[in-house]
Design an enzyme around this catalytic site. Structure first.
Site, mmCIF file in Angstrom:
data_model
loop_
_atom_site.group_PDB
_atom_site.id
_atom_site.type_symbol
_atom_site.label_atom_id
_atom_site.label_comp_id
_atom_site.label_asym_id
_atom_site.label_seq_id
_atom_site.Cartn_x
_atom_site.Cartn_y
_atom_site.Cartn_z
ATOM 1 N N LYS A 121 0.835 -1.215 0.000
ATOM 2 C CA LYS A 121 0.000 0.000 0.000
ATOM 3 C C LYS A 121 0.868 1.264 0.000
ATOM 4 C CE LYS A 121 -2.116 -1.104 3.851
ATOM 5 N NZ LYS A 121 -1.367 -2.366 4.151
ATOM 6 N N ARG A 144 -9.548 0.744 8.886
ATOM 7 C CA ARG A 144 -9.110 -0.618 9.182
ATOM 8 C C ARG A 144 -10.157 -1.381 9.988
ATOM 9 N NH1 ARG A 144 -3.218 0.472 8.946
ATOM 10 N NH2 ARG A 144 -2.026 -1.412 9.257
ATOM 11 N N ARG A 193 11.794 -5.185 4.906
ATOM 12 C CA ARG A 193 11.419 -3.787 4.653
ATOM 13 C C ARG A 193 12.341 -2.817 5.388
ATOM 14 N NH1 ARG A 193 5.308 -1.643 5.441
ATOM 15 N NH2 ARG A 193 5.523 -2.326 7.605
ATOM 16 N N ARG A 237 11.518 -1.250 11.082
ATOM 17 C CA ARG A 237 10.509 -0.996 12.108
ATOM 18 C C ARG A 237 10.481 -2.127 13.128
ATOM 19 N NH1 ARG A 237 5.146 0.507 8.788
ATOM 20 N NH2 ARG A 237 4.247 -0.660 10.516
ATOM 21 N N ARG A 283 -0.079 -8.978 13.546
ATOM 22 C CA ARG A 283 -0.698 -7.949 12.686
ATOM 23 C C ARG A 283 -1.530 -8.597 11.591
ATOM 24 N NH1 ARG A 283 4.420 -4.911 11.037
ATOM 25 N NH2 ARG A 283 3.072 -3.733 9.655
#
Ligand code: ADP
Ligand code: ADP
Length: 218
Positions: A15, A90, A129, A162, A173
């Site tokens: 996203k 969400r 990431r 992160r 998650r």
């Protein structure tokens, strides 16, 4: 009328990556709820400290706090013509709050590209990431590496991993996404706004499919 695009998809679907590209192409403001929370945390605001307890566990920040934060952002003058929403809504409560607030802003959700990626791919994406400290630009050590390791191609700032991208938190998650966010797929499908995008393709191909979906909705 102001136009709003909502990007839907599990954590790691792409996203943020797509939002960056599309926001630039259409001169739309990119509103990422995750980035807003991280900015608050960096500035040590009360909101940031409150959100941190949920974020570090991979849980959702409560709806009232999240809705108020996004509303404040969308009310700013730069969003007058619309925005590209990434990571919000969400939950079903957030989706109805969004529909209500957009009426006030003389707009509506125009299209909801839903980026589909299976769970096993998500873990590999999130564990590789690297995120930029200044503006949240994202890279991947294997799939989209920066020109110089550890440095953002776009603004030269430091890249970091992160805390909530470690495998254990990611699993939670994904579970939270399945339980609380995936009902939005049906919600937006029923009101005719959902367009399914195959998110397993390379970044440029996903962008092409996204642009087609957005153009078709115009
Ligand atoms: P991802 O890269 O997985 O899409 P985000 O950066 O969007 O992650 O979100 C990181 C964390 O911020 C979430 O795990 C959650 O704790 C919090 N968060 C972001 N957006 C929302 C939202 N709309 N509602 C509740 N919590 C949110
Ligand atoms: P989200 O915002 O949905 O959590 P991101 O855009 O941050 O997802 O992407 C998660 C990771 O996967 C990043 O490291 C990014 O570089 C990488 N990525 C994004 N799209 C693709 C793709 N189509 N193929 C391979 N890797 C991708």
């Amino acid at each position: 009328m102001a136009k709003y695009i909502v990007l839907l998809g599990p954590p790691g679907a792409g996203k943020g990556t797509q939002a960056q590209i599309i926001a630039e192409k259409y001169q739309l403001v990119h509103v990422s709820s995750g980035d807003l929370f991280r900015e608050n945390l960096k500035n040590q605001t009360e909101l940031g400290k409150h959100a941190q307890t949920f974020m570090s566990r991979g849980e959702l920040v409560p709806d009232d706090v999240t809705i108020a934060m996004v509303r404040e952002r969308l009310a700013r003058p730069d969003c007058r013509n619309g925005a590209l929403l990434d990571g919000f809504p969400r939950t079903p409560a957030q989706a109805s709050a969004l529909a209500e607030m957009l009426k006030e802003f003389n707009g509506a959700v125009n299209v909801v590209p839903y980026i589909c990626v299976p769970a096993e791919v998500l873990i590999e994406r999130l564990s590789g990431r690297w995120t930029c400290r200044s503006n949240g630009h994202v890279f991947h050590e294997k799939f989209n590496p920066p020109a110089v390791a550890g440095i953002c191609d776009l603004d030269g700032s430091e890249l970091y991993q992160r805390d909530d991208d470690k495998a254990e938190t990611v699993k939670n998650r994904i579970k939270v996404y399945q339980e609380q966010t995936s009902p939005l797929i049906d919600y937006y499908r029923k009101n005719g706004l959902l367009v399914e995008i195959d998110g397993t393709k390379p970044i440029e191909e996903v962008t092409k499919d996204m642009l087609t979906a957005i153009e078709d909705a115009k």
